[in-house]
Design a protein around this motif. Structure first.
Motif, PDB file in Angstrom:
ATOM      1  N   VAL A   1     -15.934  -6.269  16.448  1.00  0.00           N
ATOM      2  CA  VAL A   1     -15.559  -6.959  15.221  1.00  0.00           C
ATOM      3  C   VAL A   1     -14.060  -6.783  14.999  1.00  0.00           C
ATOM      4  O   VAL A   1     -13.564  -5.671  14.874  1.00  0.00           O
ATOM      5  CB  VAL A   1     -16.337  -6.379  14.016  1.00  0.00           C
ATOM      6  N   PHE A   2     -13.346  -7.890  14.960  1.00  0.00           N
ATOM      7  CA  PHE A   2     -11.903  -7.857  14.742  1.00  0.00           C
ATOM      8  C   PHE A   2     -11.603  -8.249  13.306  1.00  0.00           C
ATOM      9  O   PHE A   2     -12.227  -9.157  12.757  1.00  0.00           O
ATOM     10  CB  PHE A   2     -11.193  -8.798  15.718  1.00  0.00           C
ATOM     11  N   LYS A   3     -10.646  -7.547  12.700  1.00  0.00           N
ATOM     12  CA  LYS A   3     -10.270  -7.817  11.316  1.00  0.00           C
ATOM     13  C   LYS A   3      -8.752  -7.960  11.212  1.00  0.00           C
ATOM     14  O   LYS A   3      -8.011  -7.473  12.066  1.00  0.00           O
ATOM     15  CB  LYS A   3     -10.743  -6.687  10.399  1.00  0.00           C
ATOM     16  N   LEU A   4      -8.319  -8.598  10.134  1.00  0.00           N
ATOM     17  CA  LEU A   4      -6.911  -8.793   9.841  1.00  0.00           C
ATOM     18  C   LEU A   4      -6.629  -8.185   8.473  1.00  0.00           C
ATOM     19  O   LEU A   4      -7.168  -8.644   7.463  1.00  0.00           O
ATOM     20  CB  LEU A   4      -6.566 -10.290   9.816  1.00  0.00           C
ATOM     21  N   ALA A   5      -5.813  -7.130   8.448  1.00  0.00           N
ATOM     22  CA  ALA A   5      -5.426  -6.478   7.194  1.00  0.00           C
ATOM     23  C   ALA A   5      -3.981  -6.848   6.878  1.00  0.00           C
ATOM     24  O   ALA A   5      -3.149  -6.973   7.785  1.00  0.00           O
ATOM     25  CB  ALA A   5      -5.573  -4.963   7.326  1.00  0.00           C
ATOM     26  N   LEU A   6      -3.672  -7.013   5.604  1.00  0.00           N
ATOM     27  CA  LEU A   6      -2.338  -7.424   5.153  1.00  0.00           C
ATOM     28  C   LEU A   6      -1.579  -6.247   4.561  1.00  0.00           C
ATOM     29  O   LEU A   6      -2.162  -5.402   3.879  1.00  0.00           O
ATOM     30  CB  LEU A   6      -2.467  -8.537   4.118  1.00  0.00           C
ATOM     31  N   TYR A   7      -0.260  -6.225   4.765  1.00  0.00           N
ATOM     32  CA  TYR A   7       0.567  -5.085   4.355  1.00  0.00           C
ATOM     33  C   TYR A   7       1.827  -5.523   3.620  1.00  0.00           C
ATOM     34  O   TYR A   7       2.330  -6.633   3.813  1.00  0.00           O
ATOM     35  CB  TYR A   7       0.954  -4.254   5.580  1.00  0.00           C
ATOM     36  N   ASP A   8       2.336  -4.594   2.803  1.00  0.00           N
ATOM     37  CA  ASP A   8       3.579  -4.856   2.074  1.00  0.00           C
ATOM     38  C   ASP A   8       4.784  -4.433   2.909  1.00  0.00           C
ATOM     39  O   ASP A   8       4.659  -3.999   4.053  1.00  0.00           O
ATOM     40  CB  ASP A   8       3.568  -4.170   0.704  1.00  0.00           C
ATOM     41  N   ASN A   9       5.957  -4.545   2.327  1.00  0.00           N
ATOM     42  CA  ASN A   9       7.207  -4.292   3.037  1.00  0.00           C
ATOM     43  C   ASN A   9       7.426  -2.817   3.393  1.00  0.00           C
ATOM     44  O   ASN A   9       8.308  -2.494   4.170  1.00  0.00           O
ATOM     45  CB  ASN A   9       8.385  -4.797   2.203  1.00  0.00           C
ATOM     46  N   SER A  10       6.628  -1.919   2.853  1.00  0.00           N
ATOM     47  CA  SER A  10       6.798  -0.493   3.152  1.00  0.00           C
ATOM     48  C   SER A  10       6.020  -0.049   4.390  1.00  0.00           C
ATOM     49  O   SER A  10       6.171   1.075   4.851  1.00  0.00           O
ATOM     50  CB  SER A  10       6.363   0.354   1.954  1.00  0.00           C
ATOM     51  N   ALA A  11       5.182  -0.917   4.946  1.00  0.00           N
ATOM     52  CA  ALA A  11       4.405  -0.565   6.141  1.00  0.00           C
ATOM     53  C   ALA A  11       5.351  -0.326   7.315  1.00  0.00           C
ATOM     54  O   ALA A  11       6.370  -0.999   7.446  1.00  0.00           O
ATOM     55  CB  ALA A  11       3.425  -1.675   6.469  1.00  0.00           C
TER      56      ALA A  11
END
Length: 102
Positions: A29-39
């Motif tokens: 199972v592949f997922k896509l997580a979103l991040y802010d500019n501090s990642a």
């Protein structure tokens, strides 16, 4: 450090050689997580992290499931083209990057 770059994690490359990831098996199972500019992801990133993941209305930590398309190739490049992911009912502020993980 601000989020920047485009990385293919070294651990992922090794795991491909060990047949850890199967893009056509339902059990992977592949997922896509979103991040802010501090990642701060680099080629040394080894796994999903909730650190600096965005939050917002209707966004679930860990991101959305991706639908994989059977791997193929063009010229000398092999790839899989995931179906476009739409976060249609999500209200968030500035996404600066994403992580695809299995």
């Amino acid at each position: 450090m601000a989020f920047n770059g485009n990385f293919l994690c070294t651990s992922f490359k090794v795991e491909l050689m060990k047949a850890v990831h199967n893009f056509t098996a339902a059990s992977n199972v592949f997922k896509l997580a979103l991040y802010d500019n501090s990642a701060t992801f680099t080629a040394a990133t080894t796994a999903y992290t909730a650190t600096n993941e965005i939050s917002g209305t209707n966004y679930t930590a860990g991101g959305n499931f991706l639908t994989s398309v059977t791997p193929t190739s063009s010229s000398t490049t092999a790839f899989t083209d995931f179906a476009d992911e739409v976060f249609s009912t999500v209200t968030i502020s500035a996404v600066r990057g994403a992580l695809i993980y299995n």
